[in-house]
Scaffold this motif. Structure first.
Motif, short mmCIF file in Angstrom:
data_model
loop_
_atom_site.label_atom_id
_atom_site.label_comp_id
_atom_site.label_asym_id
_atom_site.label_seq_id
_atom_site.Cartn_x
_atom_site.Cartn_y
_atom_site.Cartn_z
N ALA A 30 0.84 -1.20 0.00
CA ALA A 30 0.00 0.00 0.00
C ALA A 30 0.87 1.25 0.00
O ALA A 30 0.57 2.23 -0.70
CB ALA A 30 -0.94 -0.01 1.20
N THR A 31 1.97 1.22 0.75
CA THR A 31 2.88 2.35 0.77
C THR A 31 3.53 2.55 -0.60
O THR A 31 3.62 3.67 -1.11
CB THR A 31 3.96 2.14 1.85
N TRP A 32 3.98 1.44 -1.21
CA TRP A 32 4.58 1.52 -2.54
C TRP A 32 3.57 2.05 -3.55
O TRP A 32 3.89 2.91 -4.37
CB TRP A 32 5.09 0.14 -2.97
N LEU A 33 2.35 1.54 -3.50
CA LEU A 33 1.32 1.95 -4.45
C LEU A 33 0.97 3.43 -4.27
O LEU A 33 0.79 4.16 -5.26
CB LEU A 33 0.07 1.09 -4.29
N GLN A 34 0.90 3.88 -3.04
CA GLN A 34 0.61 5.29 -2.78
C GLN A 34 1.68 6.18 -3.40
O GLN A 34 1.37 7.16 -4.07
CB GLN A 34 0.52 5.54 -1.28
N ARG A 35 2.94 5.85 -3.20
CA ARG A 35 4.03 6.65 -3.75
C ARG A 35 4.02 6.61 -5.28
O ARG A 35 4.28 7.59 -5.95
CB ARG A 35 5.38 6.18 -3.22
N THR A 36 3.71 5.44 -5.84
CA THR A 36 3.65 5.30 -7.29
C THR A 36 2.54 6.16 -7.88
O THR A 36 2.74 6.85 -8.88
CB THR A 36 3.45 3.82 -7.68
N LEU A 37 1.37 6.14 -7.25
CA LEU A 37 0.26 6.95 -7.74
C LEU A 37 0.56 8.44 -7.60
O LEU A 37 0.17 9.23 -8.46
CB LEU A 37 -1.03 6.59 -7.02
N ILE A 38 1.25 8.82 -6.55
CA ILE A 38 1.64 10.22 -6.39
C ILE A 38 2.59 10.62 -7.51
O ILE A 38 2.46 11.71 -8.10
CB ILE A 38 2.28 10.47 -5.00
N ASN A 39 3.53 9.75 -7.85
CA ASN A 39 4.47 10.06 -8.92
C ASN A 39 3.80 10.10 -10.29
O ASN A 39 4.30 10.74 -11.21
CB ASN A 39 5.62 9.05 -8.93
N LEU A 40 2.69 9.40 -10.46
CA LEU A 40 1.96 9.42 -11.72
C LEU A 40 1.06 10.64 -11.86
O LEU A 40 0.58 10.93 -12.95
CB LEU A 40 1.10 8.15 -11.86
N THR A 41 0.83 11.36 -10.77
CA THR A 41 -0.06 12.52 -10.78
C THR A 41 0.69 13.74 -11.28
O THR A 41 1.69 14.13 -10.69
CB THR A 41 -0.61 12.78 -9.37
N PRO A 42 0.23 14.36 -12.37
CA PRO A 42 0.95 15.55 -12.86
C PRO A 42 0.74 16.74 -11.92
O PRO A 42 -0.33 16.89 -11.32
CB PRO A 42 0.28 15.82 -14.22
N LEU A 43 1.76 17.53 -11.80
CA LEU A 43 1.69 18.73 -10.97
C LEU A 43 1.21 19.90 -11.81
O LEU A 43 1.62 20.06 -12.97
CB LEU A 43 3.06 19.06 -10.38
N ILE A 44 0.36 20.71 -11.23
CA ILE A 44 -0.13 21.88 -11.95
C ILE A 44 1.05 22.86 -12.14
O ILE A 44 1.72 23.23 -11.17
CB ILE A 44 -1.28 22.55 -11.18
N GLY A 45 1.30 23.21 -13.37
CA GLY A 45 2.40 24.12 -13.67
C GLY A 45 3.75 23.45 -13.78
O GLY A 45 4.74 24.08 -14.13
N GLY A 46 3.79 22.13 -13.50
CA GLY A 46 5.04 21.41 -13.60
C GLY A 46 5.20 20.73 -14.94
O GLY A 46 4.32 20.80 -15.80
N PRO A 47 6.33 20.08 -15.14
CA PRO A 47 6.51 19.37 -16.41
C PRO A 47 5.54 18.22 -16.53
O PRO A 47 5.27 17.51 -15.57
CB PRO A 47 7.97 18.87 -16.34
N GLN A 48 4.98 18.02 -17.68
CA GLN A 48 4.01 16.96 -17.89
C GLN A 48 4.73 15.78 -18.39
O GLN A 48 4.77 15.02 -19.05
CB GLN A 48 2.89 17.41 -18.84
#
Length: 83
Positions: A65-83
């Motif tokens: 669950a911890t690994w999956l949470q971090r992976t999903l966070i890394n897959l989420t684009p940041l507003i104003g950041g590089p896509q």
């Protein structure tokens, strides 16, 4: 305060607009599912592998669950950041 007049009611939504918004939402959810399904599949495989190696099921679930949470966070684009 609790009395309403028919003129106070909002106008009825345009059915074509409602159908278009629904189609956009469905396409968005399908795209999201396509993007994150491999991460959930990998997490499930990791959990099974950890349990097979002797980890307790609750501990394996917590680690995955911890690994999956971090992976999903890394897959989420940041507003104003590089896509």
């Amino acid at each position: 305060m609790f009395s309403r007049k028919p003129a106070d009611d909002p106008p009825a939504p345009d059915l074509d607009e409602v159908a278009e918004v629904r189609a956009q939402m469905i396409n968005g959810f399908l795209a999201l599912h396509e993007d994150i399904a491999p991460a959930f599949d990998a997490a499930d495989g990791m959990r099974v592998d950890l349990v097979a190696r002797g980890w307790s099921p609750p501990m394996a679930e917590m680690l995955v669950a911890t690994w999956l949470q971090r992976t999903l966070i890394n897959l989420t684009p940041l507003i104003g950041g590089p896509q």
